[in-house]
Motif scaffolding. Sequence first.
Motif: not given
Length: 191
Positions: A144-171
């Motif tokens: 959609r034009g010039r990108p903005v990239v956000l880094a997500v502290d996924a390790g901290a989220m996971h330790r805080a109880g947030h659930v992650f899943r990974v799709s077959a294509n790595g998303v």
Amino acid sequence: MNEHRVVKVSKYLSKHLRHQPERLGLTLDDNGWVEIDALLRAAGEHGFRITRAELDHVVATNDKKRFAVRDDDPVRGALIRASQGHSVEVDLDLPPAEPPAYLFHGTHPRAVAAIRAEGLRPMNRHDVHLSPDRETATRVGARRGRPVVLAVDAGAMHRAGHVFRVSANGVWLTAHVPVGFLRFQDSSPGA
């Protein structure tokens, strides 16, 4: 198969396997699968003929691996589904997974103010989509034009109880990314 046709078929499949199966008279099962023969028949009946060879080519060559195929259903035969990104109700039956320390999200500058206020929300999808690397997130944001990239502290989220899943294509998928787990960056040269 020329590149224009590949893109056209891929977009058609995405639209009907992720968002509007009912427009073709299709019903996805609980996990998002539909019989390939039924999909091809319905597409043809609605004026967009796709051959099995074209479908197989699009599935095999899609750089984002947007679609998954199963040939192991003894009753229904060959099945296809979108790997993620649905706005219709499906359960992709992906097990929880431990994410890497950081994941990335590509977006556009107009969305940053809302993200700073609310974090990342799934909007019209089931989950927030996160990329495993900055380069992929940059490509996603650049749609959609010039990108903005956000880094997500996924390790901290996971330790805080947030659930992650990974799709077959790595998303990587998660329900919501609160503001406190986001690191704002841009993708301009030297950033």
